[in-house]
Motif scaffolding. Structure first.
Motif, PDB file in Angstrom:
ATOM      1  N   SER A 292     -34.416  10.136 -43.699  1.00 42.70           N
ATOM      2  CA  SER A 292     -34.732   9.120 -42.697  1.00 42.70           C
ATOM      3  C   SER A 292     -35.235   7.857 -43.372  1.00 42.70           C
ATOM      4  O   SER A 292     -35.554   7.840 -44.564  1.00 42.70           O
ATOM      5  N   PHE A 293     -35.301   6.779 -42.587  1.00 46.81           N
ATOM      6  CA  PHE A 293     -35.810   5.485 -43.041  1.00 46.81           C
ATOM      7  C   PHE A 293     -37.118   5.245 -42.290  1.00 46.81           C
ATOM      8  O   PHE A 293     -37.133   5.135 -41.058  1.00 46.81           O
ATOM      9  N   GLY A 294     -38.217   5.151 -43.033  1.00 48.87           N
ATOM     10  CA  GLY A 294     -39.533   5.079 -42.399  1.00 48.87           C
ATOM     11  C   GLY A 294     -39.934   3.688 -41.955  1.00 48.87           C
ATOM     12  O   GLY A 294     -40.039   2.776 -42.778  1.00 48.87           O
ATOM     13  N   VAL A 295     -40.137   3.511 -40.661  1.00 49.53           N
ATOM     14  CA  VAL A 295     -40.710   2.282 -40.099  1.00 49.53           C
ATOM     15  C   VAL A 295     -42.099   2.643 -39.588  1.00 49.53           C
ATOM     16  O   VAL A 295     -42.244   3.515 -38.723  1.00 49.53           O
ATOM     17  N   CYS A 296     -43.104   1.977 -40.125  1.00 52.90           N
ATOM     18  CA  CYS A 296     -44.484   2.385 -39.861  1.00 52.90           C
ATOM     19  C   CYS A 296     -45.290   1.265 -39.204  1.00 52.90           C
ATOM     20  O   CYS A 296     -45.015   0.078 -39.410  1.00 52.90           O
ATOM     21  N   LEU A 297     -46.278   1.686 -38.453  1.00 51.57           N
ATOM     22  CA  LEU A 297     -47.199   0.756 -37.792  1.00 51.57           C
ATOM     23  C   LEU A 297     -48.610   1.108 -38.213  1.00 51.57           C
ATOM     24  O   LEU A 297     -49.017   2.267 -38.145  1.00 51.57           O
ATOM     25  N   LEU A 298     -49.348   0.091 -38.669  1.00 48.76           N
ATOM     26  CA  LEU A 298     -50.737   0.293 -39.040  1.00 48.76           C
ATOM     27  C   LEU A 298     -51.624  -0.484 -38.081  1.00 48.76           C
ATOM     28  O   LEU A 298     -51.488  -1.694 -37.936  1.00 48.76           O
ATOM     29  N   GLY A 299     -52.534   0.233 -37.423  1.00 44.36           N
ATOM     30  CA  GLY A 299     -53.451  -0.416 -36.496  1.00 44.36           C
ATOM     31  C   GLY A 299     -53.075  -0.182 -35.051  1.00 44.36           C
ATOM     32  O   GLY A 299     -52.279   0.700 -34.723  1.00 44.36           O
ATOM     33  N   GLU A 300     -53.651  -1.000 -34.188  1.00 43.49           N
ATOM     34  CA  GLU A 300     -53.446  -0.847 -32.751  1.00 43.49           C
ATOM     35  C   GLU A 300     -51.973  -1.006 -32.368  1.00 43.49           C
ATOM     36  O   GLU A 300     -51.294  -1.916 -32.837  1.00 43.49           O
TER      37      GLU A 300
ATOM     38  N   LEU B  62     -40.299   6.902 -37.062  1.00 43.80           N
ATOM     39  CA  LEU B  62     -41.509   6.101 -36.864  1.00 43.80           C
ATOM     40  C   LEU B  62     -42.760   6.861 -37.290  1.00 43.80           C
ATOM     41  O   LEU B  62     -42.867   8.072 -37.094  1.00 43.80           O
ATOM     42  N   TYR B  63     -43.678   6.112 -37.869  1.00 43.48           N
ATOM     43  CA  TYR B  63     -44.984   6.655 -38.232  1.00 43.48           C
ATOM     44  C   TYR B  63     -46.033   5.662 -37.745  1.00 43.48           C
ATOM     45  O   TYR B  63     -45.880   4.449 -37.921  1.00 43.48           O
ATOM     46  N   ARG B  64     -47.098   6.158 -37.157  1.00 44.03           N
ATOM     47  CA  ARG B  64     -48.199   5.313 -36.702  1.00 44.03           C
ATOM     48  C   ARG B  64     -49.476   5.748 -37.416  1.00 44.03           C
ATOM     49  O   ARG B  64     -49.814   6.939 -37.431  1.00 44.03           O
ATOM     50  N   PHE B  65     -50.173   4.762 -37.998  1.00 49.59           N
ATOM     51  CA  PHE B  65     -51.393   5.052 -38.742  1.00 49.59           C
ATOM     52  C   PHE B  65     -52.540   4.207 -38.209  1.00 49.59           C
ATOM     53  O   PHE B  65     -52.371   3.022 -37.918  1.00 49.59           O
ATOM     54  N   SER B  66     -53.699   4.811 -38.121  1.00 49.62           N
ATOM     55  CA  SER B  66     -54.885   4.064 -37.707  1.00 49.62           C
ATOM     56  C   SER B  66     -55.656   3.556 -38.916  1.00 49.62           C
ATOM     57  O   SER B  66     -56.408   2.582 -38.818  1.00 49.62           O
TER      58      SER B  66
ATOM     59  N   CYS C 286     -42.946   5.330 -45.823  1.00 43.61           N
ATOM     60  CA  CYS C 286     -42.730   4.029 -45.198  1.00 43.61           C
ATOM     61  C   CYS C 286     -41.870   3.135 -46.085  1.00 43.61           C
ATOM     62  O   CYS C 286     -42.206   2.908 -47.249  1.00 43.61           O
ATOM     63  N   GLN C 287     -40.792   2.633 -45.534  1.00 40.83           N
ATOM     64  CA  GLN C 287     -40.063   1.549 -46.182  1.00 40.83           C
ATOM     65  C   GLN C 287     -40.486   0.202 -45.586  1.00 40.83           C
ATOM     66  O   GLN C 287     -40.459  -0.812 -46.269  1.00 40.83           O
ATOM     67  N   VAL C 288     -40.877   0.229 -44.326  1.00 41.03           N
ATOM     68  CA  VAL C 288     -41.337  -0.969 -43.619  1.00 41.03           C
ATOM     69  C   VAL C 288     -42.683  -0.652 -42.977  1.00 41.03           C
ATOM     70  O   VAL C 288     -42.855   0.416 -42.383  1.00 41.03           O
ATOM     71  N   LEU C 289     -43.615  -1.582 -43.097  1.00 38.94           N
ATOM     72  CA  LEU C 289     -44.930  -1.399 -42.491  1.00 38.94           C
ATOM     73  C   LEU C 289     -45.316  -2.660 -41.730  1.00 38.94           C
ATOM     74  O   LEU C 289     -45.482  -3.729 -42.324  1.00 38.94           O
ATOM     75  N   PHE C 290     -45.454  -2.541 -40.403  1.00 39.74           N
ATOM     76  CA  PHE C 290     -45.953  -3.648 -39.591  1.00 39.74           C
ATOM     77  C   PHE C 290     -47.458  -3.473 -39.453  1.00 39.74           C
ATOM     78  O   PHE C 290     -47.931  -2.428 -38.991  1.00 39.74           O
ATOM     79  N   ILE C 291     -48.202  -4.505 -39.850  1.00 37.40           N
ATOM     80  CA  ILE C 291     -49.666  -4.449 -39.800  1.00 37.40           C
ATOM     81  C   ILE C 291     -50.126  -5.239 -38.581  1.00 37.40           C
ATOM     82  O   ILE C 291     -49.897  -6.442 -38.479  1.00 37.40           O
TER      83      ILE C 291
ATOM     84  N   THR D  64     -44.028  -5.291 -46.030  1.00 33.61           N
ATOM     85  CA  THR D  64     -45.121  -5.495 -45.079  1.00 33.61           C
ATOM     86  C   THR D  64     -44.801  -6.676 -44.169  1.00 33.61           C
ATOM     87  O   THR D  64     -44.474  -7.764 -44.633  1.00 33.61           O
ATOM     88  N   LEU D  65     -44.913  -6.437 -42.874  1.00 32.87           N
ATOM     89  CA  LEU D  65     -44.616  -7.429 -41.848  1.00 32.87           C
ATOM     90  C   LEU D  65     -45.838  -7.625 -40.957  1.00 32.87           C
ATOM     91  O   LEU D  65     -46.629  -6.706 -40.759  1.00 32.87           O
ATOM     92  N   GLY D  66     -45.959  -8.808 -40.382  1.00 30.79           N
ATOM     93  CA  GLY D  66     -47.043  -9.064 -39.441  1.00 30.79           C
ATOM     94  C   GLY D  66     -46.858 -10.419 -38.789  1.00 30.79           C
ATOM     95  O   GLY D  66     -45.977 -11.197 -39.168  1.00 30.79           O
TER      96      GLY D  66
END
Length: 199
Positions: free
Chosen positions: A73-81, A103-107, A116-121, A143-145
């Motif tokens: 798989s290709f990991g798209v991740c979200l960090l935070g709210e 998708l992965y979601r991290f607090s 994660c290949q992509v991480l939206f902060i 890293t995206l934001g």
């Protein structure tokens, strides 16, 4: 918004040689989207961000292409709210570089993994942005934001919103540190910024 979705969807069926043309169209669309966005339902902004995450990822080359190609798989991740809701979940029906998106979601940033290949902060992590991106700077994670000065503080690509257009700020130094290569057509649409250390 419907017209935007159709044009974005068409990109998936185009060969690589057509990518510059598609990016040119994307640039024109970014100039006319704000009026449509402001008149649309509240969740349309989140859908737009998700679409940008997806499309931008297709114009980035990772250094571990062979490794990524062997993954399931290709990991798209979200960090935070998480302000995306179901808009982000829709990505799991798509593929990037031939791999199904997971998708992965991290607090907490400590939980971010090499999956994660992509991480939206998200904005909720703005106060901690510099130590977060400093920790990740040599990892092949895009890293995206869209928070203020995201790219200047070490994030790689920042979505910007102006009166006439939606654009990108790119911290090219950070992408190179991580071994990521951004396609020239995408860079042509971006403003290149440099890292600014906290005073």
């Amino acid at each position: 918004v419907g017209r935007w979705s159709m044009i974005l969807g068409a990109r998936n069926r185009m060969p690589f040689c057509m990518q510059p043309i598609v990016l040119g169209c994307l640039g024109l669309l970014l100039m006319v989207l704000p009026p449509l966005l402001y008149a649309a339902p509240p969740n349309s902004e989140q859908k737009l961000k998700v679409a940008l995450i997806y499309k931008i990822s297709k114009f980035v080359e990772w250094p571990n292409v062979a490794v990524v190609g062997k993954q399931l798989s290709f990991g798209v991740c979200l960090l935070g709210e998480d302000n995306f809701g179901s808009a982000l979940d829709a990505l799991e029906e798509k593929k990037i570089h031939g791999l199904p998106i997971k998708l992965y979601r991290f607090s907490q940033s400590e939980s971010v993994t090499s999956d994660c290949q992509v991480l939206f902060i998200s904005e909720s992590k703005q106060a901690f942005l510099q130590p977060i991106v400093e920790k990740l700077k040599r990892q092949p994670i895009l890293t995206l934001g869209d928070t203020s000065k995201f790219a200047q503080q070490g994030g790689m690509i920042q979505f910007t919103y102006g009166a006439q257009r939606i654009g990108f700020n790119v911290n090219l130094g950070r992408t190179k540190e991580a071994g990521l290569k951004i396609a020239a057509p995408l860079l042509a649409l971006a403003t290149i910024v440099e890292l600014r250390q906290a005073q």
